[in-house]
Scaffold this active site. Structure first.
Site, PDB file in Angstrom:
ATOM      1  N   ASP A  77     -28.785  27.868  -1.740  1.00  0.00           N
ATOM      2  CA  ASP A  77     -28.526  28.867  -0.694  1.00  0.00           C
ATOM      3  C   ASP A  77     -29.012  30.252  -1.110  1.00  0.00           C
ATOM      4  O   ASP A  77     -29.496  31.023  -0.265  1.00  0.00           O
ATOM      5  CB  ASP A  77     -27.026  28.916  -0.371  1.00  0.00           C
ATOM      6  CG  ASP A  77     -26.568  27.714   0.450  1.00  0.00           C
ATOM      7  OD1 ASP A  77     -27.430  26.930   0.896  1.00  0.00           O
ATOM      8  OD2 ASP A  77     -25.340  27.559   0.638  1.00  0.00           O
ATOM      9  N   HIS A 128     -29.762  19.237  -9.515  1.00  0.00           N
ATOM     10  CA  HIS A 128     -29.216  18.013  -8.930  1.00  0.00           C
ATOM     11  C   HIS A 128     -27.854  18.211  -8.284  1.00  0.00           C
ATOM     12  O   HIS A 128     -27.311  17.288  -7.699  1.00  0.00           O
ATOM     13  CB  HIS A 128     -29.148  16.930 -10.016  1.00  0.00           C
ATOM     14  CG  HIS A 128     -30.370  16.892 -10.887  1.00  0.00           C
ATOM     15  ND1 HIS A 128     -31.620  16.574 -10.395  1.00  0.00           N
ATOM     16  CD2 HIS A 128     -30.559  17.203 -12.206  1.00  0.00           C
ATOM     17  CE1 HIS A 128     -32.515  16.655 -11.373  1.00  0.00           C
ATOM     18  NE2 HIS A 128     -31.892  17.044 -12.474  1.00  0.00           N
ATOM     19  N   PRO A 176     -29.245  26.064 -17.288  1.00  0.00           N
ATOM     20  CA  PRO A 176     -28.466  25.664 -18.453  1.00  0.00           C
ATOM     21  C   PRO A 176     -29.233  24.785 -19.444  1.00  0.00           C
ATOM     22  O   PRO A 176     -30.019  23.923 -19.047  1.00  0.00           O
ATOM     23  CB  PRO A 176     -27.282  24.887 -17.855  1.00  0.00           C
ATOM     24  CG  PRO A 176     -27.681  24.565 -16.466  1.00  0.00           C
ATOM     25  CD  PRO A 176     -28.634  25.631 -16.032  1.00  0.00           C
ATOM     26  N   HIS A 204     -40.109  21.862 -13.541  1.00  0.00           N
ATOM     27  CA  HIS A 204     -39.385  20.934 -14.403  1.00  0.00           C
ATOM     28  C   HIS A 204     -40.321  20.499 -15.518  1.00  0.00           C
ATOM     29  O   HIS A 204     -41.448  20.060 -15.249  1.00  0.00           O
ATOM     30  CB  HIS A 204     -38.866  19.725 -13.634  1.00  0.00           C
ATOM     31  CG  HIS A 204     -37.827  20.115 -12.639  1.00  0.00           C
ATOM     32  ND1 HIS A 204     -36.577  20.542 -13.015  1.00  0.00           N
ATOM     33  CD2 HIS A 204     -37.880  20.228 -11.298  1.00  0.00           C
ATOM     34  CE1 HIS A 204     -35.890  20.873 -11.934  1.00  0.00           C
ATOM     35  NE2 HIS A 204     -36.661  20.703 -10.875  1.00  0.00           N
ATOM     36  N   SER A 210     -39.889  18.024 -17.698  1.00  0.00           N
ATOM     37  CA  SER A 210     -40.030  16.561 -17.718  1.00  0.00           C
ATOM     38  C   SER A 210     -40.383  16.050 -16.319  1.00  0.00           C
ATOM     39  O   SER A 210     -40.169  16.758 -15.321  1.00  0.00           O
ATOM     40  CB  SER A 210     -38.723  15.919 -18.189  1.00  0.00           C
ATOM     41  OG  SER A 210     -37.678  16.189 -17.268  1.00  0.00           O
ATOM     42  N   ARG A 229     -30.815  12.087 -11.537  1.00  0.00           N
ATOM     43  CA  ARG A 229     -31.782  13.199 -11.453  1.00  0.00           C
ATOM     44  C   ARG A 229     -32.699  13.069 -10.238  1.00  0.00           C
ATOM     45  O   ARG A 229     -33.555  13.914 -10.003  1.00  0.00           O
ATOM     46  CB  ARG A 229     -32.631  13.262 -12.726  1.00  0.00           C
ATOM     47  CG  ARG A 229     -31.848  13.639 -13.957  1.00  0.00           C
ATOM     48  CD  ARG A 229     -32.752  13.787 -15.169  1.00  0.00           C
ATOM     49  NE  ARG A 229     -32.021  13.479 -16.375  1.00  0.00           N
ATOM     50  CZ  ARG A 229     -31.268  14.332 -17.056  1.00  0.00           C
ATOM     51  NH1 ARG A 229     -31.168  15.584 -16.670  1.00  0.00           N
ATOM     52  NH2 ARG A 229     -30.603  13.963 -18.138  1.00  0.00           N
ATOM     53  N   ARG A 272     -33.198  20.612 -28.337  1.00  0.00           N
ATOM     54  CA  ARG A 272     -32.681  19.506 -27.520  1.00  0.00           C
ATOM     55  C   ARG A 272     -33.778  18.450 -27.251  1.00  0.00           C
ATOM     56  O   ARG A 272     -34.928  18.808 -26.970  1.00  0.00           O
ATOM     57  CB  ARG A 272     -32.102  20.036 -26.190  1.00  0.00           C
ATOM     58  CG  ARG A 272     -33.140  20.442 -25.161  1.00  0.00           C
ATOM     59  CD  ARG A 272     -32.578  21.024 -23.880  1.00  0.00           C
ATOM     60  NE  ARG A 272     -31.978  20.051 -23.001  1.00  0.00           N
ATOM     61  CZ  ARG A 272     -31.974  20.163 -21.670  1.00  0.00           C
ATOM     62  NH1 ARG A 272     -32.519  21.221 -21.069  1.00  0.00           N
ATOM     63  NH2 ARG A 272     -31.404  19.247 -20.936  1.00  0.00           N
TER      64      ARG A 272
HETATM   65  C1  DQA Z   1     -35.145  19.747 -16.343  1.00  0.00           C
HETATM   66  C2  DQA Z   1     -34.739  18.382 -15.774  1.00  0.00           C
HETATM   67  C3  DQA Z   1     -33.259  18.347 -15.474  1.00  0.00           C
HETATM   68  O1  DQA Z   1     -32.895  17.071 -14.959  1.00  0.00           O
HETATM   69  C4  DQA Z   1     -32.457  18.590 -16.735  1.00  0.00           C
HETATM   70  O2  DQA Z   1     -31.082  18.621 -16.445  1.00  0.00           O
HETATM   71  C5  DQA Z   1     -32.890  19.802 -17.464  1.00  0.00           C
HETATM   72  C6  DQA Z   1     -34.313  20.132 -17.543  1.00  0.00           C
HETATM   73  C7  DQA Z   1     -36.625  19.780 -16.769  1.00  0.00           C
HETATM   74  O3  DQA Z   1     -37.128  20.881 -16.954  1.00  0.00           O
HETATM   75  O4  DQA Z   1     -37.250  18.739 -16.951  1.00  0.00           O
HETATM   76  O5  DQA Z   1     -32.083  20.478 -18.096  1.00  0.00           O
HETATM   77  O6  DQA Z   1     -34.989  20.723 -15.327  1.00  0.00           O
END
Ligand code: DQA
Length: 159
Positions: free
Chosen positions: A86, A79, A9, A99, A101, A110, A17
């Protein structure tokens, strides 16, 4: 060899964003770079993004018997989602979690990750470049699996 890239999402909002966290690159640009890498390395690649947990579960299930590996950024579902965890466990394919970030440096909520433990490996905090690193890593994993299978086939007595 086929890799399926699953994006969770709000990743369709990349480039819009929170650019201070995720940078200016759009998801289409990230996917174009991954496609170039796949083409250069003779890999088939498919991209999927959804904001819905059930659709992500369905896509992972579809990978069974169809794909050789999964690269997934479950985004916020990282998270919270036992269902996605699963599904990854169920298909038992090499799976790399990405990820953008560095979640370890972010909010407390997180810090819980339900996905990492069922993945082959994780790439965290490299920005969009992490997807390229995941492609390199997946290529390595698939080559190792191929080599093991070839070795096993060579050891089979002739029928
Ligand atoms: C994310 C980190 C997640 O905590 C966050 O909800 C995201 C992006 C990342 O790619 O850093 O939507 O998965």
């Amino acid at each position: 060899m086929k890799i399926v890239v699953v994006q969770g999402p709000n990743l369709n909002m990349l480039g819009i964003r929170e650019q201070n966290i995720y940078g200016p690159m759009k998801l289409e640009q990230i996917h174009a770079q991954m496609k170039s890498f796949a083409d250069e390395n003779g890999l088939e690649i498919e991209f999927f993004q959804s904001n819905l947990e059930g659709e992500i579960v369905d896509k992972i299930q579809e990978c069974y018997g169809d794909a050789d590996g999964i690269i997934i950024n479950p985004a916020a579902y990282t998270h919270t989602s036992v269902a996605i965890r699963d599904a990854i466990s169920a298909v038992a394919l090499p799976t790399i979690e990405v990820h953008i970030s560095n979640v370890a440096r972010r909010e407390e909520f997180r810090q819980k990750n339900l996905i990492a433990a069922v993945c082959s490996s994780s790439v965290v905090g490299f920005g969009p470049f992490g997807y390229h690193l995941a492609m390199v890593g997946m290529t390595q994993i698939l080559n190792e699996i191929k080599a093991i299978k070839e070795q096993q086939a060579a050891q089979q007595p002739a029928q």
